[in-house]
Design a protein around this motif. Structure first.
Motif, PDB file in Angstrom:
ATOM      1  N   TYR A 341     -17.922  51.013 -29.377  1.00 57.96           N
ATOM      2  CA  TYR A 341     -18.936  49.999 -29.105  1.00 57.96           C
ATOM      3  C   TYR A 341     -18.664  49.355 -27.747  1.00 57.96           C
ATOM      4  CZ  TYR A 341     -20.483  50.334 -33.941  1.00 57.96           C
ATOM      5  OH  TYR A 341     -20.984  50.793 -35.137  1.00 57.96           O
ATOM      6  N   GLY A 343     -20.144  46.259 -25.171  1.00 57.19           N
ATOM      7  CA  GLY A 343     -21.074  45.139 -25.214  1.00 57.19           C
ATOM      8  C   GLY A 343     -20.681  43.964 -24.354  1.00 57.19           C
ATOM      9  N   THR A 358     -28.296  43.630 -20.369  1.00 55.78           N
ATOM     10  CA  THR A 358     -28.732  43.871 -21.746  1.00 55.78           C
ATOM     11  C   THR A 358     -29.467  45.190 -21.912  1.00 55.78           C
ATOM     12  OG1 THR A 358     -30.780  42.645 -21.335  1.00 55.78           O
ATOM     13  CG2 THR A 358     -28.913  41.401 -22.228  1.00 55.78           C
ATOM     14  N   VAL A 380     -27.998  51.165 -30.296  1.00 56.26           N
ATOM     15  CA  VAL A 380     -27.644  49.756 -30.441  1.00 56.26           C
ATOM     16  C   VAL A 380     -27.419  49.464 -31.916  1.00 56.26           C
ATOM     17  CG1 VAL A 380     -28.391  47.369 -30.089  1.00 56.26           C
ATOM     18  CG2 VAL A 380     -29.023  49.131 -28.422  1.00 56.26           C
ATOM     19  N   GLU A 381     -26.305  48.812 -32.236  1.00 56.18           N
ATOM     20  CA  GLU A 381     -26.002  48.385 -33.600  1.00 56.18           C
ATOM     21  C   GLU A 381     -25.348  47.009 -33.558  1.00 56.18           C
ATOM     22  OE1 GLU A 381     -25.057  52.643 -35.877  1.00 56.18           O
ATOM     23  OE2 GLU A 381     -23.422  51.285 -35.335  1.00 56.18           O
ATOM     24  N   ASN A 382     -25.877  46.102 -34.361  1.00 55.59           N
ATOM     25  CA  ASN A 382     -25.263  44.770 -34.517  1.00 55.59           C
ATOM     26  C   ASN A 382     -24.999  44.081 -33.183  1.00 55.59           C
ATOM     27  OD1 ASN A 382     -25.135  45.146 -37.377  1.00 55.59           O
ATOM     28  ND2 ASN A 382     -23.280  46.355 -37.099  1.00 55.59           N
ATOM     29  N   GLY A 383     -25.942  44.241 -32.266  1.00 54.52           N
ATOM     30  CA  GLY A 383     -25.844  43.563 -30.984  1.00 54.52           C
ATOM     31  C   GLY A 383     -24.989  44.268 -29.946  1.00 54.52           C
ATOM     32  N   TRP A 384     -24.417  45.422 -30.287  1.00 50.87           N
ATOM     33  CA  TRP A 384     -23.587  46.192 -29.361  1.00 50.87           C
ATOM     34  C   TRP A 384     -24.274  47.504 -29.013  1.00 50.87           C
ATOM     35  CZ3 TRP A 384     -18.259  45.240 -27.949  1.00 50.87           C
ATOM     36  CH2 TRP A 384     -17.697  44.092 -28.516  1.00 50.87           C
ATOM     37  N   PHE A 385     -24.102  47.971 -27.782  1.00 50.72           N
ATOM     38  CA  PHE A 385     -24.374  49.374 -27.477  1.00 50.72           C
ATOM     39  C   PHE A 385     -23.262  50.212 -28.116  1.00 50.72           C
ATOM     40  CE2 PHE A 385     -26.129  47.406 -23.475  1.00 50.72           C
ATOM     41  CZ  PHE A 385     -27.466  47.673 -23.756  1.00 50.72           C
ATOM     42  N   TYR A 386     -23.583  51.446 -28.458  1.00 49.93           N
ATOM     43  CA  TYR A 386     -22.530  52.341 -28.927  1.00 49.93           C
ATOM     44  C   TYR A 386     -22.739  53.735 -28.364  1.00 49.93           C
ATOM     45  CZ  TYR A 386     -25.786  54.427 -32.328  1.00 49.93           C
ATOM     46  OH  TYR A 386     -26.843  55.085 -32.914  1.00 49.93           O
ATOM     47  N   GLU A 404     -31.694  48.637 -25.464  1.00 49.34           N
ATOM     48  CA  GLU A 404     -31.633  47.222 -25.114  1.00 49.34           C
ATOM     49  C   GLU A 404     -30.970  46.461 -26.251  1.00 49.34           C
ATOM     50  OE1 GLU A 404     -34.424  43.562 -23.390  1.00 49.34           O
ATOM     51  OE2 GLU A 404     -35.309  45.519 -23.860  1.00 49.34           O
ATOM     52  N   ARG A 405     -29.985  45.665 -25.908  1.00 51.47           N
ATOM     53  CA  ARG A 405     -29.292  44.832 -26.891  1.00 51.47           C
ATOM     54  C   ARG A 405     -29.761  43.387 -26.752  1.00 51.47           C
ATOM     55  NH1 ARG A 405     -25.486  41.524 -24.610  1.00 51.47           N
ATOM     56  NH2 ARG A 405     -24.699  42.082 -22.542  1.00 51.47           N
TER      57      ARG A 405
END
Length: 419
Positions: A341, A343, A358, A380-386, A404-405
């Motif tokens: 992740y 972010g 972002t 994007v997962e839970n506000g993070w890029f992965y 986009e986060r």
């Protein structure tokens, strides 16, 4: 009726009656594309000879491919052995024990037949069963034949690493990135040996953390020389070389080559999966040079640590082409999945303005673009890029996809140590 007209008539009759002619399809998976599980021990995957020195049955030797078509699939081995042996071949729930005869030349040995009922990734697994000589077998290749072998995808090259994947962060036009901040979090179990999780990359270098071995992890910062020499730093003119100006305590610094040339620094640090780590880059252009300095936040000490500072020639600008990446740099475990992740990336401009990054554009390397490997992705997962690669599962992102986060809203507070 002549022969040509007769064949044309028979073809017309067959098509109108609903008959189809089976097409013979074959594909050859070279032995050097295999992987050994759980470790590449007591067996050698050789670029020239394929599978050799297979002396122990604790390992399975696996070949991977992606099927586009369905239907029957026949599997055969091009193999030889110095003594009669037996190995088990399995795929898709079907398995069979086959004999490898004593033969000094490679021989095509039929293994088994299965039916591929849906497209997807498949694994052909070989396991030693009975050995009377020193090695179970030397395997040059695996041959696939049948309808399901049509248009299959596999990596035909001895380059067994997974595809590298990147996040490219656009910077608002007219803004100069004097500072570049980012964070990385690696989930438990995704910290595989031979992986580089890179947080703060720019047009002249990169800064992140790496798993070098089961017992060693590093924080790595490198800056490329000017001049474009691809391999040997000794060939780089002095005026084109990056110069180290400073390094932190216990940091090791040297020149590097083999993937371009430049200045390298690393700090041996046992970072842990599940924790969040912070990275900070600084750029100061002066004339036609730029000084790049990397800092890593050490959670145990609750302070920023200097990694290194390099002066790059023929530059003279702030950081550009900001990006993160995920890389698998070891051949032996290029089949094992990994994920990271990335972010909370920010820049601070030369006027003191903080700007959140972002948005990210997804890209990948030549291995992916050649379709040698098609198991990679990001999002994007839970506000993070992965980013993720390998594991032989379907891609969930394609070159050029935009992510986009959500904005965090508050820029990081940076208090650097005084020298």
């Amino acid at each position: 009726m002549n022969r040509k007209k007769m064949m044309a008539t028979l073809l017309t009759i067959a098509v109108s009656a609903g008959y189809t002619f089976a097409q013979t399809a074959a594909a050859v998976l070279p032995g050097f594309t295999a992987y050994a599980d759980p470790l590449e021990e007591n067996v050698t995957i050789d670029e020239a000879k394929g599978i050799i020195n297979w002396t122990d049955n604790t390992n399975a030797v696996n070949f991977y491919f992606h099927a586009v078509k369905t239907g029957p699939l026949k599997i055969a081995l091009m193999a030889k052995s110095t003594a009669p042996n037996k190995i088990k071949v399995s795929i898709n729930g079907t398995e069979k024990i086959i004999s490898i005869p004593n033969n000094s030349d490679y021989e095509k040995i039929p293994a088994l037949q299965t039916s591929i009922k849906q497209p997807g990734f498949y694994c052909i697994s070989l396991k030693g069963v009975e050995k009377t000589g020193n090695s179970y077998a030397e395997i040059q290749s695996v041959t696939l034949e049948g309808a399901a072998a049509q248009q299959i995808q596999f990596n035909p090259k001895p380059w067994r690493r997974a595809a590298s994947v990147h996040l490219n962060y656009p910077v608002p036009e007219g803004k100069n990135a004097e500072w570049f901040y980012g964070e990385i979090k690696v989930p438990a179990g995704e910290d595989k040996t031979g992986t580089y999780f890179m947080s703060c990359g720019f047009h002249r270098g990169y800064f992140g953390m790496q798993v070098n071995s089961p017992t060693e992890r590093r924080i790595i910062f490198s800056v490329w020389d000017a001049g474009g020499e691809p391999e040997e730093r000794s060939k780089v003119k002095y005026e084109d070389q990056v110069v180290m100006l400073a390094k932190g305590d216990s940091v090791i610094a040297s020149g590097f080559g083999g993937e371009g040339t430049g200045g390298h620094s690393h700090w041996v640090y046992n970072w842990q999966a599940g924790a969040t780590y912070r990275f900070l880059m600084h750029s100061v252009p002066t004339g036609n040079t730029t000084t790049y300095t990397a800092y890593f936040y050490v959670p145990e000490h609750q302070e920023w640590k200097l990694i290194a500072s390099f002066r790059a020639p023929k530059d003279g600008k702030y950081m550009g082409h900001l990006y993160s990446f995920l890389e698998n740099f070891s051949f032996e475990n290029g089949h094992i999945g990994r994920k990271g992740y990335f972010g909370n990336h920010w820049i601070k401009t030369d006027t003191g303005e903080w700007i959140a990054l972002t948005k990210a554009k997804f890209t990948n390397d030549a291995t992916a673009r050649a379709k040698d490997r098609i198991d990679y992705g990001g999002g994007v997962e839970n506000g993070w890029f992965y980013l993720w690669n390998s594991g032989f599962k379907p891609a969930n992102a394609q070159y050029g996809d935009l992510f986009e986060r959500p904005a965090a809203g508050t820029h990081p507070e940076i208090v650097l140590p005084r020298f």
